[in-house]
Design a protein around this motif. Structure first.
Motif, PDB file in Angstrom:
ATOM      1  N   GLU A  55       0.853  -1.196   0.000  1.00 53.50           N
ATOM      2  CA  GLU A  55       0.000   0.000   0.000  1.00 53.50           C
ATOM      3  C   GLU A  55       0.883   1.239   0.000  1.00 53.50           C
ATOM      4  OE1 GLU A  55      -2.063  -1.063   3.487  1.00 53.50           O
ATOM      5  OE2 GLU A  55      -0.586  -0.203   4.873  1.00 53.50           O
ATOM      6  N   GLY A  56       0.282   2.366  -0.311  1.00 54.00           N
ATOM      7  CA  GLY A  56       1.022   3.615  -0.329  1.00 54.00           C
ATOM      8  C   GLY A  56       1.573   3.930  -1.704  1.00 54.00           C
ATOM      9  N   GLU A  57       2.465   4.915  -1.754  1.00 57.63           N
ATOM     10  CA  GLU A  57       2.963   5.417  -3.031  1.00 57.63           C
ATOM     11  C   GLU A  57       4.403   5.887  -2.899  1.00 57.63           C
ATOM     12  OE1 GLU A  57       0.708   8.143  -6.068  1.00 57.63           O
ATOM     13  OE2 GLU A  57       1.781   9.452  -4.661  1.00 57.63           O
ATOM     14  N   LEU A  58       5.171   5.669  -3.950  1.00 59.29           N
ATOM     15  CA  LEU A  58       6.510   6.231  -4.082  1.00 59.29           C
ATOM     16  C   LEU A  58       6.506   7.246  -5.213  1.00 59.29           C
ATOM     17  CD1 LEU A  58       8.850   3.086  -3.855  1.00 59.29           C
ATOM     18  CD2 LEU A  58       8.344   4.735  -2.043  1.00 59.29           C
ATOM     19  N   ARG A  59       7.229   8.345  -5.004  1.00 62.70           N
ATOM     20  CA  ARG A  59       7.387   9.349  -6.051  1.00 62.70           C
ATOM     21  C   ARG A  59       8.871   9.667  -6.203  1.00 62.70           C
ATOM     22  NH1 ARG A  59       3.256  11.159  -2.986  1.00 62.70           N
ATOM     23  NH2 ARG A  59       4.552  12.729  -1.979  1.00 62.70           N
ATOM     24  N   VAL A  60       9.308   9.749  -7.441  1.00 56.97           N
ATOM     25  CA  VAL A  60      10.668  10.156  -7.752  1.00 56.97           C
ATOM     26  C   VAL A  60      10.592  11.421  -8.590  1.00 56.97           C
ATOM     27  CG1 VAL A  60      12.819   9.553  -8.920  1.00 56.97           C
ATOM     28  CG2 VAL A  60      11.566   7.806  -7.640  1.00 56.97           C
ATOM     29  N   ARG A  61      11.192  12.489  -8.068  1.00 55.82           N
ATOM     30  CA  ARG A  61      11.139  13.816  -8.708  1.00 55.82           C
ATOM     31  C   ARG A  61       9.691  14.234  -8.978  1.00 55.82           C
ATOM     32  NH1 ARG A  61      14.284  10.543 -11.212  1.00 55.82           N
ATOM     33  NH2 ARG A  61      16.484  10.521 -10.609  1.00 55.82           N
ATOM     34  N   GLY A  62       8.823  13.898  -8.046  1.00 54.20           N
ATOM     35  CA  GLY A  62       7.422  14.300  -8.139  1.00 54.20           C
ATOM     36  C   GLY A  62       6.539  13.365  -8.932  1.00 54.20           C
ATOM     37  N   ASN A  63       7.113  12.359  -9.588  1.00 59.82           N
ATOM     38  CA  ASN A  63       6.341  11.449 -10.435  1.00 59.82           C
ATOM     39  C   ASN A  63       6.096  10.126  -9.719  1.00 59.82           C
ATOM     40  OD1 ASN A  63       6.363  13.242 -12.726  1.00 59.82           O
ATOM     41  ND2 ASN A  63       8.503  12.650 -13.047  1.00 59.82           N
ATOM     42  N   HIS A  64       4.865   9.647  -9.770  1.00 63.05           N
ATOM     43  CA  HIS A  64       4.529   8.351  -9.183  1.00 63.05           C
ATOM     44  C   HIS A  64       5.286   7.246  -9.907  1.00 63.05           C
ATOM     45  CE1 HIS A  64       2.211   5.032  -7.565  1.00 63.05           C
ATOM     46  NE2 HIS A  64       1.861   4.672  -8.784  1.00 63.05           N
ATOM     47  N   VAL A  65       5.886   6.342  -9.135  1.00 58.18           N
ATOM     48  CA  VAL A  65       6.639   5.239  -9.733  1.00 58.18           C
ATOM     49  C   VAL A  65       6.186   3.920  -9.122  1.00 58.18           C
ATOM     50  CG1 VAL A  65       8.701   6.601 -10.281  1.00 58.18           C
ATOM     51  CG2 VAL A  65       8.516   5.497  -8.035  1.00 58.18           C
ATOM     52  N   VAL A  66       6.299   2.862  -9.925  1.00 64.53           N
ATOM     53  CA  VAL A  66       6.029   1.502  -9.478  1.00 64.53           C
ATOM     54  C   VAL A  66       7.225   0.655  -9.881  1.00 64.53           C
ATOM     55  CG1 VAL A  66       4.544  -0.531  -9.664  1.00 64.53           C
ATOM     56  CG2 VAL A  66       3.536   1.768  -9.715  1.00 64.53           C
ATOM     57  N   PHE A  67       7.882   0.043  -8.896  1.00 65.06           N
ATOM     58  CA  PHE A  67       9.056  -0.770  -9.167  1.00 65.06           C
ATOM     59  C   PHE A  67       8.684  -2.246  -9.107  1.00 65.06           C
ATOM     60  CE2 PHE A  67      11.627   2.807  -6.975  1.00 65.06           C
ATOM     61  CZ  PHE A  67      11.599   3.553  -8.142  1.00 65.06           C
ATOM     62  N   GLY A  68       8.827  -2.937 -10.233  1.00 67.91           N
ATOM     63  CA  GLY A  68       8.563  -4.362 -10.267  1.00 67.91           C
ATOM     64  C   GLY A  68       9.816  -5.199 -10.106  1.00 67.91           C
ATOM     65  N   LYS A  69      10.981  -4.542 -10.271  1.00 70.59           N
ATOM     66  CA  LYS A  69      12.268  -5.228 -10.169  1.00 70.59           C
ATOM     67  C   LYS A  69      13.352  -4.185  -9.934  1.00 70.59           C
ATOM     68  CE  LYS A  69      12.557  -5.293 -15.236  1.00 70.59           C
ATOM     69  NZ  LYS A  69      11.271  -4.585 -15.419  1.00 70.59           N
ATOM     70  N   PRO A  70      14.531  -4.610  -9.473  1.00 67.51           N
ATOM     71  CA  PRO A  70      15.605  -3.648  -9.202  1.00 67.51           C
ATOM     72  C   PRO A  70      15.979  -2.789 -10.400  1.00 67.51           C
ATOM     73  CG  PRO A  70      16.109  -5.737  -8.160  1.00 67.51           C
ATOM     74  CD  PRO A  70      14.881  -5.974  -8.986  1.00 67.51           C
ATOM     75  N   ALA A  71      15.858  -3.336 -11.609  1.00 72.73           N
ATOM     76  CA  ALA A  71      16.198  -2.551 -12.798  1.00 72.73           C
ATOM     77  C   ALA A  71      15.298  -1.331 -12.939  1.00 72.73           C
ATOM     78  CB  ALA A  71      16.112  -3.428 -14.048  1.00 72.73           C
ATOM     79  N   ASP A  72      14.054  -1.428 -12.452  1.00 70.60           N
ATOM     80  CA  ASP A  72      13.143  -0.281 -12.516  1.00 70.60           C
ATOM     81  C   ASP A  72      13.631   0.844 -11.605  1.00 70.60           C
ATOM     82  OD1 ASP A  72      11.540  -1.768 -14.226  1.00 70.60           O
ATOM     83  OD2 ASP A  72      10.220  -2.472 -12.616  1.00 70.60           O
ATOM     84  N   ALA A  73      14.090   0.485 -10.408  1.00 69.68           N
ATOM     85  CA  ALA A  73      14.622   1.493  -9.496  1.00 69.68           C
ATOM     86  C   ALA A  73      15.890   2.108 -10.054  1.00 69.68           C
ATOM     87  CB  ALA A  73      14.895   0.870  -8.125  1.00 69.68           C
ATOM     88  N   ALA A  74      16.743   1.278 -10.640  1.00 71.90           N
ATOM     89  CA  ALA A  74      17.978   1.792 -11.240  1.00 71.90           C
ATOM     90  C   ALA A  74      17.669   2.761 -12.380  1.00 71.90           C
ATOM     91  CB  ALA A  74      18.832   0.632 -11.741  1.00 71.90           C
ATOM     92  N   ALA A  75      16.665   2.429 -13.187  1.00 64.86           N
ATOM     93  CA  ALA A  75      16.286   3.310 -14.294  1.00 64.86           C
ATOM     94  C   ALA A  75      15.755   4.645 -13.789  1.00 64.86           C
ATOM     95  CB  ALA A  75      15.245   2.621 -15.174  1.00 64.86           C
ATOM     96  N   ALA A  76      15.208   4.647 -12.567  1.00 62.61           N
ATOM     97  CA  ALA A  76      14.704   5.883 -11.967  1.00 62.61           C
ATOM     98  C   ALA A  76      15.796   6.679 -11.272  1.00 62.61           C
ATOM     99  CB  ALA A  76      13.588   5.559 -10.974  1.00 62.61           C
TER     100      ALA A  76
END
Length: 256
Positions: A63-84
């Motif tokens: 539950e809840g939300e993560l935002r990177v530089r103001g944009n909502h993000v959803v990480f399904g795998k570590p590569a998604d976080a790295a891309a952000a």
């Protein structure tokens, strides 16, 4: 650091994580700003590791939300976080001991000249990157297994920065280091902050936190016990939050 002049580069809003019948995190909210070191403290089982794995894309959130530089993000795998732009340096460092420093820095993203790896360019770029971070090593050609613990930690940090990360998560970077090597790593953390990077520092060492952190987030039983500016707090207050916890509602607004 002047937090009022910068928007958060990373925000967590009401983040929760449930494993079966176990609630590991509940209503975790905080902001992270460019040019800031945010220390995350807490006893074993407080939720630090779960939070970091969510931010790193290892776990999805319940539950809840993560935002990177103001944009909502959803990480399904570590590569998604790295891309952000989020890079994590874990305690095991994930270095290849039998390869040299330069090879570890560019592992998986080697420069090529036609079908061949351009080793000369790799060595040249490795020297340039380490010099820019004021990391001193015997040579970029030395195998990792010949380096000290602090030097290995520095290589691991340099490697994640090559990918252009502006959010760096460091999991107990000085846990296995002596006093002098710990200071070198902490100096590198401060250099990252001064270069405008946002750093999350997981640590059990309050003395090192007081040397390095701008703000301190304390976890207790999966919740945020408190968020304090280091200059406005005391070691005694932080220890009380770690041991006894505090209603997170009192820190819902951080006063930034």
């Amino acid at each position: 650091m002047t937090q009022t002049s910068t928007a958060p580069v990373l925000s967590a809003d009401g983040v929760g994580k449930v494993f079966g019948h176990v609630r590991a995190l509940e209503q975790v909210s905080f902001d992270l700003h460019p040019g800031e070191v945010l220390a995350v403290l807490g006893d074993n089982g407080a939720g630090k590791s779960t939070l970091i794995k969510i931010l790193s894309g290892v776990y999805d959130l319940t539950e809840g939300e993560l935002r990177v530089r103001g944009n909502h993000v959803v990480f399904g795998k570590p590569a998604d976080a790295a891309a952000a732009g989020i890079a994590t340096v874990y305690q095991d460092l994930a270095l290849v001991d039998t390869r040299d420093v330069a090879a570890n820095l560019f592992l998986g993203r080697e420069f090529r000249r036609g079908p061949f790896v351009d080793r000369r360019r790799i060595y040249r770029e490795a020297e340039r990157i380490l010099a820019g971070l004021t990391i001193q090593l015997p040579s970029v050609r030395v195998p990792i297994y010949l380096l000290s613990g602090g030097q290995r930690q520095a290589v691991a940090i340099a490697r994640v920065l090559i990918g252009g990360a502006d959010i760096v998560i460091m999991d107990e970077p000085t846990a296995a280091l002596g006093v002098q090597e710990s200071e070198r790593v902490l100096r590198l953390v401060r250099d990252l902050r001064d270069a405008g990077k946002a750093v999350i520092l997981i640590s059990h060492n309050l003395q090192q936190v007081w040397q390095t952190a701008d703000r301190i987030l304390v976890m207790h039983l999966g919740r945020v016990a408190g968020i304090r500016r280091r200059t406005d707090s005391t070691v005694e207050e932080i220890v009380k939050l770690i041991v006894y916890g505090e209603a997170p509602a009192t820190d819902a607004v951080e006063g930034i």
